[in-house]
Design a protein around this motif. Structure first.
Motif, mmCIF file in Angstrom:
data_model
loop_
_atom_site.group_PDB
_atom_site.id
_atom_site.type_symbol
_atom_site.label_atom_id
_atom_site.label_comp_id
_atom_site.label_asym_id
_atom_site.label_seq_id
_atom_site.Cartn_x
_atom_site.Cartn_y
_atom_site.Cartn_z
ATOM 1 N N GLY A 25 -0.206 6.783 14.123
ATOM 2 C CA GLY A 25 0.723 6.048 14.984
ATOM 3 C C GLY A 25 0.062 5.053 15.916
ATOM 4 N N TYR A 26 -1.012 4.411 15.456
ATOM 5 C CA TYR A 26 -1.697 3.413 16.278
ATOM 6 C C TYR A 26 -1.155 1.995 16.082
ATOM 7 N N ALA A 27 -0.462 1.738 14.983
ATOM 8 C CA ALA A 27 -0.116 0.369 14.606
ATOM 9 C C ALA A 27 0.998 -0.208 15.460
ATOM 10 N N GLY A 28 0.977 -1.537 15.567
ATOM 11 C CA GLY A 28 2.068 -2.306 16.150
ATOM 12 C C GLY A 28 2.512 -3.352 15.152
ATOM 13 N N PRO A 29 3.663 -3.997 15.382
ATOM 14 C CA PRO A 29 4.210 -4.940 14.398
ATOM 15 C C PRO A 29 3.262 -6.072 14.005
ATOM 16 N N ALA A 30 2.525 -6.629 14.951
ATOM 17 C CA ALA A 30 1.639 -7.744 14.613
ATOM 18 C C ALA A 30 0.539 -7.301 13.661
ATOM 19 N N ALA A 31 -0.039 -6.131 13.925
ATOM 20 C CA ALA A 31 -1.098 -5.614 13.059
ATOM 21 C C ALA A 31 -0.555 -5.273 11.677
ATOM 22 N N VAL A 32 0.650 -4.725 11.630
ATOM 23 C CA VAL A 32 1.271 -4.386 10.343
ATOM 24 C C VAL A 32 1.506 -5.647 9.533
ATOM 25 N N ARG A 33 2.099 -6.652 10.169
ATOM 26 C CA ARG A 33 2.403 -7.888 9.456
ATOM 27 C C ARG A 33 1.130 -8.506 8.872
ATOM 28 N N GLU A 34 0.071 -8.547 9.669
ATOM 29 C CA GLU A 34 -1.176 -9.167 9.211
ATOM 30 C C GLU A 34 -1.797 -8.391 8.054
ATOM 31 N N LEU A 35 -1.900 -7.068 8.185
ATOM 32 C CA LEU A 35 -2.534 -6.274 7.138
ATOM 33 C C LEU A 35 -1.681 -6.253 5.872
ATOM 34 N N PHE A 36 -0.371 -6.105 6.022
ATOM 35 C CA PHE A 36 0.493 -6.026 4.847
ATOM 36 C C PHE A 36 0.525 -7.351 4.088
ATOM 37 N N GLU A 37 0.474 -8.470 4.799
ATOM 38 C CA GLU A 37 0.415 -9.760 4.114
ATOM 39 C C GLU A 37 -0.851 -9.866 3.269
ATOM 40 N N LYS A 38 -1.969 -9.427 3.815
ATOM 41 C CA LYS A 38 -3.224 -9.495 3.067
ATOM 42 C C LYS A 38 -3.225 -8.507 1.902
ATOM 43 N N ALA A 39 -2.632 -7.342 2.118
ATOM 44 C CA ALA A 39 -2.538 -6.369 1.037
ATOM 45 C C ALA A 39 -1.657 -6.881 -0.091
ATOM 46 N N ARG A 40 -0.570 -7.547 0.262
ATOM 47 C CA ARG A 40 0.316 -8.123 -0.753
ATOM 48 C C ARG A 40 -0.392 -9.235 -1.531
ATOM 49 N N ASP A 41 -1.239 -9.996 -0.858
ATOM 50 C CA ASP A 41 -2.001 -11.038 -1.544
ATOM 51 C C ASP A 41 -2.903 -10.438 -2.618
ATOM 52 N N ILE A 42 -3.426 -9.251 -2.351
ATOM 53 C CA ILE A 42 -4.324 -8.585 -3.303
ATOM 54 C C ILE A 42 -3.548 -7.872 -4.406
ATOM 55 N N ALA A 43 -2.549 -7.099 -4.010
ATOM 56 C CA ALA A 43 -1.896 -6.187 -4.946
ATOM 57 C C ALA A 43 -0.553 -6.670 -5.473
ATOM 58 N N GLY A 44 0.044 -7.656 -4.844
ATOM 59 C CA GLY A 44 1.351 -8.115 -5.284
ATOM 60 C C GLY A 44 2.376 -6.996 -5.253
ATOM 61 N N GLU A 45 3.165 -6.872 -6.318
ATOM 62 C CA GLU A 45 4.216 -5.851 -6.371
ATOM 63 C C GLU A 45 3.646 -4.451 -6.547
ATOM 64 N N ARG A 46 2.370 -4.334 -6.815
ATOM 65 C CA ARG A 46 1.742 -3.002 -6.925
ATOM 66 C C ARG A 46 1.520 -2.392 -5.540
ATOM 67 N N PHE A 47 1.635 -3.213 -4.490
ATOM 68 C CA PHE A 47 1.656 -2.670 -3.127
ATOM 69 C C PHE A 47 3.044 -2.101 -2.936
ATOM 70 N N TRP A 48 3.144 -0.794 -2.885
ATOM 71 C CA TRP A 48 4.361 -0.056 -3.188
ATOM 72 C C TRP A 48 5.126 0.426 -1.967
ATOM 73 N N CYS A 49 4.421 0.796 -0.888
ATOM 74 C CA CYS A 49 5.113 1.561 0.148
ATOM 75 C C CYS A 49 4.366 1.501 1.476
ATOM 76 N N GLY A 50 5.136 1.578 2.574
ATOM 77 C CA GLY A 50 4.571 1.716 3.908
ATOM 78 C C GLY A 50 4.936 3.075 4.494
ATOM 79 N N HIS A 51 4.014 3.658 5.237
ATOM 80 C CA HIS A 51 4.200 5.002 5.808
ATOM 81 C C HIS A 51 3.821 4.920 7.286
ATOM 82 N N PHE A 52 4.816 5.097 8.156
ATOM 83 C CA PHE A 52 4.581 4.922 9.584
ATOM 84 C C PHE A 52 4.937 6.176 10.373
ATOM 85 N N HIS A 53 4.065 6.521 11.309
ATOM 86 C CA HIS A 53 4.350 7.600 12.241
ATOM 87 C C HIS A 53 4.913 7.013 13.533
ATOM 88 N N ASP A 54 5.802 7.753 14.160
ATOM 89 C CA ASP A 54 6.479 7.274 15.361
ATOM 90 C C ASP A 54 5.849 7.840 16.623
#
Length: 318
Positions: free
Chosen positions: A189-218
């Motif tokens: 539960g360390y993440a914030g929206p800006a960090a998520v957006r940045e990392l997920f965009e880069k992950a999508r660039d690498i994996a495309g649709e194979r990047f399957w799911c996000g898992h977040f703790h509250d």
């Protein structure tokens, strides 16, 4: 000409219920198998079509999940339900293949310290295990998908900082080793929206649709905000647990997953189709809360209830 700053979102989103694994492993109480079957049936009736029913780990380590094979067998009788399990190694993967699970999640911690504490393997040793699992899966002619789940992607209570390039290196390594899908988890539960957006965009660039799911703790109240940021990158599948139960035994203080019912309500309000009947999900939450009386539960929708303006959502078999 001005461009719109309004984000575009996928038209549909999937909530993968992981309470039967990630939730129940975090409490000492052992829920009877018949109750778990009622839980699966209730989630299915409420419209959920992806459920992680347990984990193939030694019963001496997690007796709460010792009946996973029986749960897979039951869940496979429900038409259109994607049944997933967590497997920590090749032996667990063999059981997932034998039972016919649709997907097996292999956890990898980007934090080396957490990986050693949780799995007794380094991240690269987990990658090597994924390669062996892929070879075994293919040799068996199985259709069970392999998902490499990268945990502690935004930091770790043991190690502290986890560098983004290491997360992306692990993601590429999992794909190279033969994972069909990859996912990213904020285990503590360390993440914030800006960090998520940045990392997920880069992950999508690498994996495309194979990047399957996000898992977040509250843990710090940001799970739904982080889901919103992930949706902006095109990711549209999220793990969540009924009543927000869950945590990690090797990540002190990492309490509470995203709540399935709260997440379903937010997505419905955004106009995203989930196929979930939220009133039915709240009724299931109340039932599970009775079974787990005395345990720490989370979420807020159950307290306030659905607003009178909320239109009922029809369940689907999609």
């Amino acid at each position: 000409m001005e461009t719109s700053n309004v984000p575009s979102f996928p038209p549909n989103a999937v909530i993968r219920e992981v309470g039967l694994r990630d939730g129940l492993q975090s409490i000492q109480r052992i829920l009877p198998t018949e109750r778990k079957i009622e839980w699966i049936a209730g989630a299915y009736a409420a419209g959920q079509r992806e459920i992680e029913v347990g984990s193939f780990v030694p019963a001496r380590l997690l007796p709460q999940l010792a009946d996973t094979a029986e749960l897979v067998t039951y869940a496979k009788t429900l038409p259109g339900l994607r049944v997933s399990v967590l497997v920590p190694n090749l032996k667990g993967a063999g059981r997932a293949i034998e039972t016919g699970a649709d997907l097996m999640l292999v956890p990898l911690s980007a934090s080396r310290a957490h990986s050693l504490a949780n799995l007794r393997k380094t991240p690269d040793e987990v990658v090597a295990e994924v390669a062996r699992i892929r070879a075994a899966r293919d040799a068996a002619g199985s259709k069970t998908l392999i998902e490499g789940g990268i945990g502690t992607a935004f930091g770790c209570t043991i190690q502290g900082r986890v560098e983004q390039p290491e997360v992306l290196r692990c993601l590429q390594a999992l794909l190279d080793a033969g994972a069909d899908r990859v996912s990213i988890a904020d285990t503590v539960g360390y993440a914030g929206p800006a960090a998520v957006r940045e990392l997920f965009e880069k992950a999508r660039d690498i994996a495309g649709e194979r990047f399957w799911c996000g898992h977040f703790h509250d843990t710090r109240g940001l799970a739904l905000a982080n889901v919103y940021a992930a949706l902006e990158t095109g990711v549209a599948r999220f793990d969540a647990t009924l009543a927000g139960i869950g945590g990690c035994p090797h990540a002190p203080g990492a309490s509470g997953n995203a709540s399935s019912e709260d997440l379903a309500f937010m997505l419905a309000g955004m106009g995203l189709e989930t196929g979930i009947d939220i009133a039915a999900l709240l009724a299931l939450r109340a039932m599970v809360a009775r079974w787990l009386e005395g345990e720490t539960l989370h979420g807020t929708l159950w307290l306030a209830g659905l607003p009178t303006t909320h239109a009922a959502t029809a369940t689907t078999d999609a």
